[in-house]
Design a protein around this motif. Structure first.
Motif, mmCIF file in Angstrom:
data_model
loop_
_atom_site.group_PDB
_atom_site.id
_atom_site.type_symbol
_atom_site.label_atom_id
_atom_site.label_comp_id
_atom_site.label_asym_id
_atom_site.label_seq_id
_atom_site.Cartn_x
_atom_site.Cartn_y
_atom_site.Cartn_z
ATOM 1 N N CYS A 152 27.884 0.724 -32.647
ATOM 2 C CA CYS A 152 27.904 1.865 -31.778
ATOM 3 C C CYS A 152 28.279 1.573 -30.488
ATOM 4 N N LEU A 153 28.135 0.345 -30.026
ATOM 5 C CA LEU A 153 28.433 -0.051 -28.694
ATOM 6 C C LEU A 153 29.619 0.367 -27.935
ATOM 7 N N PRO A 154 30.814 0.249 -28.787
ATOM 8 C CA PRO A 154 31.937 0.740 -28.163
ATOM 9 C C PRO A 154 32.356 2.191 -28.150
ATOM 10 N N LEU A 155 31.435 2.825 -28.719
ATOM 11 C CA LEU A 155 31.380 4.421 -28.914
ATOM 12 C C LEU A 155 31.157 5.354 -27.878
ATOM 13 N N ARG B 92 27.627 11.811 -38.129
ATOM 14 C CA ARG B 92 27.263 10.340 -38.555
ATOM 15 C C ARG B 92 28.187 9.703 -37.697
ATOM 16 N N PHE B 93 27.658 8.329 -37.392
ATOM 17 C CA PHE B 93 28.419 7.483 -36.550
ATOM 18 C C PHE B 93 28.596 5.934 -36.897
ATOM 19 N N PRO B 94 29.370 5.256 -36.866
ATOM 20 C CA PRO B 94 30.748 5.294 -36.096
ATOM 21 C C PRO B 94 31.517 6.515 -37.110
ATOM 22 N N GLY C 180 27.003 5.246 -21.602
ATOM 23 C CA GLY C 180 26.238 4.843 -20.428
ATOM 24 C C GLY C 180 25.358 3.580 -20.734
ATOM 25 N N PRO C 181 24.715 3.089 -19.938
ATOM 26 C CA PRO C 181 23.986 1.849 -19.845
ATOM 27 C C PRO C 181 22.486 2.189 -20.428
ATOM 28 N N VAL C 182 22.577 2.652 -21.741
ATOM 29 C CA VAL C 182 21.072 2.630 -22.276
ATOM 30 C C VAL C 182 20.615 1.525 -22.859
ATOM 31 N N THR C 183 19.480 1.000 -22.437
ATOM 32 C CA THR C 183 18.795 -0.012 -23.096
ATOM 33 C C THR C 183 18.069 0.221 -24.497
#
Length: 227
Positions: free
Chosen positions: A67-70, A49-51, A207-210
């Motif tokens: 989740c953006l900074p992970l 599980r995240f974060p 990575g840059p996932v939209t």
């Protein structure tokens, strides 16, 4: 705008949203579990599980923002857990008895009218299946981690799919009722729950996932046919 589920999410009515979480399906290596490459569960015991383990979110946007900074694995996905209203009482009672901090779960489950939270579930998700869960001392356990899988297949005639999930509500109800009569599991109130998944890669530090919300369905959503 995230509004509601599309019409192909055929989850029965009188459901409450427990919360959102981000997780990665796992390949179990322990004997007594379903043989699958993508075991999926709301339980803290069996999947990553995240974060952090046990991290619940009140909205899909909050889960995605956390989740953006992970550095997330590429197969991490957003999920939601829905619980039939008649089984919420036991779930909430176990949370309160454990005296743990569960603001998201309690906010969604305690005293909320059926259907209100379900209508807030994000557009674009799809139903994965059902599982049987129980809350104990800050952890959400699953029947699979309580050595019940093989006996359930033998005595109840139930089986799981390629995600380790039960096929329908009735199967989950049978397993929950059976597990609650036993004295050899975690001391929890077992209840059925339905899992919703958004099959869209999550934007993170990897990575840059939209992560754009899908366009709303033109058909009436499942909750519109129920409530």
């Amino acid at each position: 705008m995230i509004e509601g589920l599309p019409s192909d999410v055929d989850v029965p009515g009188e459901m409450l949203l427990a919360g959102y979480f981000v997780a990665v399906p796992e390949r179990p290596t322990v004997a007594g579990l379903p043989r699958t490459e993508r075991l999926t569960s709301a339980s803290d015991c069996l999947i990553g599980r995240f974060p952090d383990d046990g991290c619940w979110f009140g909205t899909a946007q909050e889960a995605l923002a956390a989740c953006l900074p992970l550095q997330l694995p590429v197969d991490a996905r957003l999920y939601a857990l829905l619980v039939p209203s008649e089984h919420v009482g036991g779930f909430v009672a176990d949370i309160r008895a454990a005296e743990t901090d569960e603001p998201v779960l309690l906010a969604h489950l305690n005293g909320q009218k059926p259907g209100k939270a379900a209508r807030e579930v994000a557009e674009g998700g799809h139903k994965l299946g059902w599982e049987v869960l129980g809350y104990d001392c800050g952890l959400l356990h699953t029947w699979l981690c309580n050595d019940l899988y093989e006996e359930g297949r033998l005595h109840l005639g139930v089986d799981t799919d390629e995600r380790g999930l039960l096929p329908d509500r009735q199967a989950a109800l049978r397993v929950a009722a059976w597990a609650n009569t036993r004295g050899d599991t975690k001391p929890v109130t077992w209840f059925p729950g339905a899992l919703i998944e958004w099959d869209t890669p999550i934007e993170s530090g990897l990575g840059p996932v939209t992560t754009e919300a899908p366009a709303p369905s033109a058909q009436q959503p499942w909750w519109g046919r129920i409530f």
